[in-house]
Design an enzyme around this catalytic site. Structure first.
Site, PDB file in Angstrom:
ATOM      1  N   ARG A  27       4.232  41.158  19.318  1.00 22.88           N
ATOM      2  CA  ARG A  27       5.018  40.640  18.193  1.00 22.88           C
ATOM      3  C   ARG A  27       6.385  40.117  18.613  1.00 22.88           C
ATOM      4  O   ARG A  27       7.353  40.217  17.873  1.00 22.88           O
ATOM      5  CB  ARG A  27       5.225  41.734  17.120  1.00 22.88           C
ATOM      6  CG  ARG A  27       3.983  42.101  16.355  1.00 22.88           C
ATOM      7  CD  ARG A  27       3.715  41.075  15.250  1.00 22.88           C
ATOM      8  NE  ARG A  27       2.433  41.314  14.616  1.00 22.88           N
ATOM      9  CZ  ARG A  27       2.268  42.053  13.526  1.00 22.88           C
ATOM     10  NH1 ARG A  27       3.308  42.588  12.935  1.00 22.88           N
ATOM     11  NH2 ARG A  27       1.083  42.216  13.023  1.00 22.88           N
ATOM     12  N   ARG A  31       9.446  37.966  12.925  1.00 22.51           N
ATOM     13  CA  ARG A  31      10.613  38.140  12.068  1.00 22.51           C
ATOM     14  C   ARG A  31      11.866  38.658  12.742  1.00 22.51           C
ATOM     15  O   ARG A  31      12.947  38.586  12.162  1.00 22.51           O
ATOM     16  CB  ARG A  31      10.257  39.029  10.877  1.00 22.51           C
ATOM     17  CG  ARG A  31       9.537  38.252   9.791  1.00 22.51           C
ATOM     18  CD  ARG A  31       9.065  39.166   8.704  1.00 22.51           C
ATOM     19  NE  ARG A  31       8.096  40.110   9.243  1.00 22.51           N
ATOM     20  CZ  ARG A  31       7.484  41.039   8.539  1.00 22.51           C
ATOM     21  NH1 ARG A  31       7.751  41.195   7.263  1.00 22.51           N
ATOM     22  NH2 ARG A  31       6.607  41.832   9.098  1.00 22.51           N
ATOM     23  N   ARG A  40       9.785  29.314   9.185  1.00 25.97           N
ATOM     24  CA  ARG A  40       8.723  29.758   8.298  1.00 25.97           C
ATOM     25  C   ARG A  40       9.017  29.512   6.820  1.00 25.97           C
ATOM     26  O   ARG A  40       8.127  29.663   5.984  1.00 25.97           O
ATOM     27  CB  ARG A  40       8.466  31.256   8.526  1.00 25.97           C
ATOM     28  CG  ARG A  40       7.442  31.595   9.619  1.00 25.97           C
ATOM     29  CD  ARG A  40       6.022  31.228   9.210  1.00 25.97           C
ATOM     30  NE  ARG A  40       5.753  31.603   7.824  1.00 25.97           N
ATOM     31  CZ  ARG A  40       5.527  32.837   7.401  1.00 25.97           C
ATOM     32  NH1 ARG A  40       5.487  33.821   8.242  1.00 25.97           N
ATOM     33  NH2 ARG A  40       5.322  33.090   6.135  1.00 25.97           N
ATOM     34  N   ASP A  76      -2.970  35.242  13.923  1.00 23.47           N
ATOM     35  CA  ASP A  76      -3.170  36.566  13.346  1.00 23.47           C
ATOM     36  C   ASP A  76      -4.622  36.978  13.530  1.00 23.47           C
ATOM     37  O   ASP A  76      -5.510  36.122  13.644  1.00 23.47           O
ATOM     38  CB  ASP A  76      -2.792  36.600  11.864  1.00 23.47           C
ATOM     39  CG  ASP A  76      -2.596  38.050  11.405  1.00 23.47           C
ATOM     40  OD1 ASP A  76      -1.500  38.598  11.616  1.00 23.47           O
ATOM     41  OD2 ASP A  76      -3.558  38.649  10.886  1.00 23.47           O
ATOM     42  N   TYR A 157      -9.424  46.575   7.510  1.00 23.96           N
ATOM     43  CA  TYR A 157      -8.828  45.781   6.431  1.00 23.96           C
ATOM     44  C   TYR A 157      -9.879  45.255   5.458  1.00 23.96           C
ATOM     45  O   TYR A 157      -9.695  45.271   4.239  1.00 23.96           O
ATOM     46  CB  TYR A 157      -8.058  44.583   7.012  1.00 23.96           C
ATOM     47  CG  TYR A 157      -6.782  44.968   7.714  1.00 23.96           C
ATOM     48  CD1 TYR A 157      -5.658  45.349   6.974  1.00 23.96           C
ATOM     49  CD2 TYR A 157      -6.674  44.939   9.088  1.00 23.96           C
ATOM     50  CE1 TYR A 157      -4.471  45.704   7.605  1.00 23.96           C
ATOM     51  CE2 TYR A 157      -5.489  45.293   9.730  1.00 23.96           C
ATOM     52  CZ  TYR A 157      -4.394  45.672   8.982  1.00 23.96           C
ATOM     53  OH  TYR A 157      -3.224  46.024   9.601  1.00 23.96           O
TER      54      TYR A 157
HETATM   55  O1  CP3 Z   1       2.565  39.285  18.985  1.00 23.76           O
HETATM   56  C1  CP3 Z   1       2.894  38.126  18.644  1.00 23.76           C
HETATM   57  O2  CP3 Z   1       4.061  37.710  18.684  1.00 23.76           O
HETATM   58  C2  CP3 Z   1       1.776  37.149  18.314  1.00 23.76           C
HETATM   59  C3  CP3 Z   1       1.407  37.059  16.966  1.00 23.76           C
HETATM   60  C4  CP3 Z   1       0.677  38.162  16.214  1.00 23.76           C
HETATM   61  C5  CP3 Z   1       0.800  38.298  14.806  1.00 23.76           C
HETATM   62  N1  CP3 Z   1      -0.093  39.205  14.365  1.00 23.76           N
HETATM   63  C6  CP3 Z   1       1.731  37.512  13.986  1.00 23.76           C
HETATM   64  C7  CP3 Z   1       2.128  38.062  12.683  1.00 23.76           C
HETATM   65  C8  CP3 Z   1      -0.271  39.090  16.626  1.00 23.76           C
HETATM   66  C9  CP3 Z   1      -0.737  39.385  18.040  1.00 23.76           C
HETATM   67  C10 CP3 Z   1      -0.761  39.733  15.457  1.00 23.76           C
HETATM   68  C11 CP3 Z   1      -1.837  40.725  15.460  1.00 23.76           C
HETATM   69  C12 CP3 Z   1      -2.047  41.564  14.278  1.00 23.76           C
HETATM   70  N2  CP3 Z   1      -2.047  41.198  12.964  1.00 23.76           N
HETATM   71  C13 CP3 Z   1      -2.411  42.935  14.343  1.00 23.76           C
HETATM   72  C14 CP3 Z   1      -2.586  43.703  15.607  1.00 23.76           C
HETATM   73  C15 CP3 Z   1      -1.265  44.028  16.195  1.00 23.76           C
HETATM   74  C16 CP3 Z   1      -0.576  45.222  15.627  1.00 23.76           C
HETATM   75  O3  CP3 Z   1       0.554  45.066  15.148  1.00 23.76           O
HETATM   76  O4  CP3 Z   1      -1.155  46.312  15.667  1.00 23.76           O
HETATM   77  C17 CP3 Z   1      -2.556  43.398  13.039  1.00 23.76           C
HETATM   78  C18 CP3 Z   1      -2.899  44.811  12.622  1.00 23.76           C
HETATM   79  C19 CP3 Z   1      -2.341  42.289  12.167  1.00 23.76           C
HETATM   80  C20 CP3 Z   1      -2.429  42.268  10.698  1.00 23.76           C
HETATM   81  C21 CP3 Z   1      -1.105  41.925  10.133  1.00 23.76           C
HETATM   82  N3  CP3 Z   1      -0.603  40.634  10.057  1.00 23.76           N
HETATM   83  C22 CP3 Z   1      -0.067  42.801   9.695  1.00 23.76           C
HETATM   84  C23 CP3 Z   1      -0.189  44.299   9.598  1.00 23.76           C
HETATM   85  C24 CP3 Z   1       1.021  42.009   9.354  1.00 23.76           C
HETATM   86  C25 CP3 Z   1       2.400  42.462   8.919  1.00 23.76           C
HETATM   87  C26 CP3 Z   1       2.658  42.352   7.468  1.00 23.76           C
HETATM   88  C27 CP3 Z   1       4.159  42.448   7.210  1.00 23.76           C
HETATM   89  O5  CP3 Z   1       4.696  41.511   6.610  1.00 23.76           O
HETATM   90  O6  CP3 Z   1       4.776  43.432   7.612  1.00 23.76           O
HETATM   91  C28 CP3 Z   1       0.672  40.678   9.583  1.00 23.76           C
HETATM   92  C29 CP3 Z   1       1.527  39.507   9.401  1.00 23.76           C
HETATM   93  C30 CP3 Z   1       2.063  38.930  10.646  1.00 23.76           C
HETATM   94  N4  CP3 Z   1       1.324  38.640  11.736  1.00 23.76           N
HETATM   95  C31 CP3 Z   1       3.408  38.546  10.860  1.00 23.76           C
HETATM   96  C32 CP3 Z   1       3.452  37.983  12.143  1.00 23.76           C
HETATM   97  C33 CP3 Z   1       4.630  37.342  12.822  1.00 23.76           C
HETATM   98  C34 CP3 Z   1       4.548  38.649   9.864  1.00 23.76           C
HETATM   99  C35 CP3 Z   1       4.425  37.516   8.926  1.00 23.76           C
HETATM  100  C36 CP3 Z   1       5.740  37.128   8.312  1.00 23.76           C
HETATM  101  O7  CP3 Z   1       6.515  36.442   8.984  1.00 23.76           O
HETATM  102  O8  CP3 Z   1       5.956  37.498   7.152  1.00 23.76           O
END
Ligand code: CP3
Length: 367
Positions: A27, A31, A40, A76, A157
């Site tokens: 990540r 953010r 974004r 994602d 999920y």
């Molecule tokens: O790591 C990176 O920088 C690459 C991008 C990446 C994202 N999601 C971008 C993202 C990766 C590798 C993921 C994987 C992902 N997505 C996982 C496995 C990794 C982990 O954290 O265990 C999981 C469980 C998800 C599902 C998911 N997508 C979640 C739980 C969330 C967060 C929701 C929140 O707002 O807190 C997302 C959204 C997400 N995926 C964001 C990003 C940058 C945030 C979106 C935003 O900007 O609002």
């Protein structure tokens, strides 16, 4: 021109130790970066992922800012489901939400009737974004890491319809209707495998399989209901693979995915894409709970380790964090090779200058 195949990251995945560990952060895009928040504005998360120039730019932001040793593709784990036509959104601050949870055998049958080839057919925006990133990073030889969600974490999920704490519904399905579970997880494996292939075809030099929620499983359930499908998701991978989960101390030996379960549906012993003597997995990602020297003792000499700075310590005064990073690097020497990372993703409220400072500190160690 340096080639990503000779990068510190890819060499570490093959078990080669350099003068310092390569470093990147799960990540790292997202953010914690003001430039990300700015880009974004007005675009939904999953739409941003499928807009090639936007996804490429977001992927590159942390590489430029922090000087990390790898880019991780901005996307994602639910993107391949979106590409398959499944109704899914990311709710800010919450996570993936599905309009139609997949809870019964009939739900599973409806979903798995979708040909996973749909994912490949619709993946051009993914391939295009990865190509843009790989082209931009080629002069520096910086590798791009592709990724996918593991079948269990996706199911956690999909079966609930959204985020959950203990993933009870997905774990219940394994026992209440094993046939439906295996059909679902097998389909998800194919969908994730297709997503990984799109990224490696377009130039990703390594992949990471995220089984973030696997820690909620017993060893027995992991072996019988999950590992064969995670192995299938990586089957045929043409680049080294990292396998990551949170709270997986009890699962570490199984996370190499090297011992096919005898009764695993459709899993053959000699899986293709074997990249190391340990199995299909070159590197196991460890969260902050298990010291890397202990993990190395469990996993042995055939596996690289990735991790495991405690994300909580990103909030600590620098001398405290520096001592912690030093300790992680020292314990990482017990493994055949080590990729420095956090034990889980960068928390959104992280001060990004702290991440830059960690990268600078690690690079100094190599001088
Ligand atoms: O790591 C990176 O920088 C690459 C991008 C990446 C994202 N999601 C971008 C993202 C990766 C590798 C993921 C994987 C992902 N997505 C996982 C496995 C990794 C982990 O954290 O265990 C999981 C469980 C998800 C599902 C998911 N997508 C979640 C739980 C969330 C967060 C929701 C929140 O707002 O807190 C997302 C959204 C997400 N995926 C964001 C990003 C940058 C945030 C979106 C935003 O900007 O609002």
């Amino acid at each position: 021109m340096p080639h990503p195949a000779e990068s510190l990251l890819v060499r570490a995945l093959h078990g080669e130790r350099g003068t310092r560990p390569p470093v990147w952060f799960m990540r790292q895009a997202g953010r914690s970066l003001p430039e990300y928040r700015e880009l974004r504005v007005g675009t939904r998360m999953l739409d941003a992922c499928l807009t090639p120039d936007l996804a490429a730019e977001i992927t590159l932001q942390p590489v430029r800012r922090h000087g990390v040793d790898a880019a991780v593709f901005f996307s994602d784990i639910v993107i391949p489901l979106r590409l398959a036509g499944v109704a899914v959104e990311i709710e800010p601050g919450r996570g993936p939400v599905f309009a139609d949870p997949v809870r019964t055998a009939a739900d599973v049958a409806r979903l798995t009737a979708i040909d996973p080839a749909e994912v490949a057919a619709n993946a051009e925006p993914v391939r295009e974004a990865v190509r843009l990133v790989a082209a931009e990073l080629a002069p520096a030889g910086t590798p791009v890491i592709g990724f996918a969600g593991a079948p269990f974490t996706l199911a956690a999920y999909l079966v609930e319809g959204g985020p959950s704490k203990e993933h009870l519904r997905a774990r219940a399905m394994m026992h209440a209707d094993p046939a439906a579970w295996h059909a679902l997880a097998g389909w998800l494996a194919e969908v994730s495998r297709t997503f990984l292939t799109a990224q490696t075809d377009a130039g990703a030099s390594a992949v990471q399989l995220f089984d973030s929620w696997a820690g909620s499983l017993s060893v027995a359930d992991y072996r019988e209901y999950v590992a064969p499908h995670s192995r299938a998701a990586l089957d045929g991978a043409v680049v080294p693979a990292i396998h990551f989960g949170v709270g997986t101390a009890h699962l570490l030996p199984d996370m190499t995915l090297s011992t096919p379960t005898p009764d695993a549906a459709g899993a053959a012993p000699g899986v293709s894409g074997r990249v190391g003597p340990g199995g299909v997995v070159s590197c196991v990602g460890v969260d902050w709970r298990t010291p890397l020297d202990a993990a190395a003792g469990i996993l042995g000499p055939d596996v690289t380790l990735q991790g495991n700075i405690d994300p909580a310590l990103l909030q600590a005064p620098w001398p405290v964090l520096e001592a912690h990073v030093r300790d992680v690097v020292a314990r990482g020497r017990a493994a055949r090779a080590h990729i420095l990372n956090l034990g889980h993703g960068v928390p959104p409220e992280t001060d990004p200058t702290v991440l830059t400072r960690i990268v600078g500190f690690v690079k100094e160690l190599g001088e």
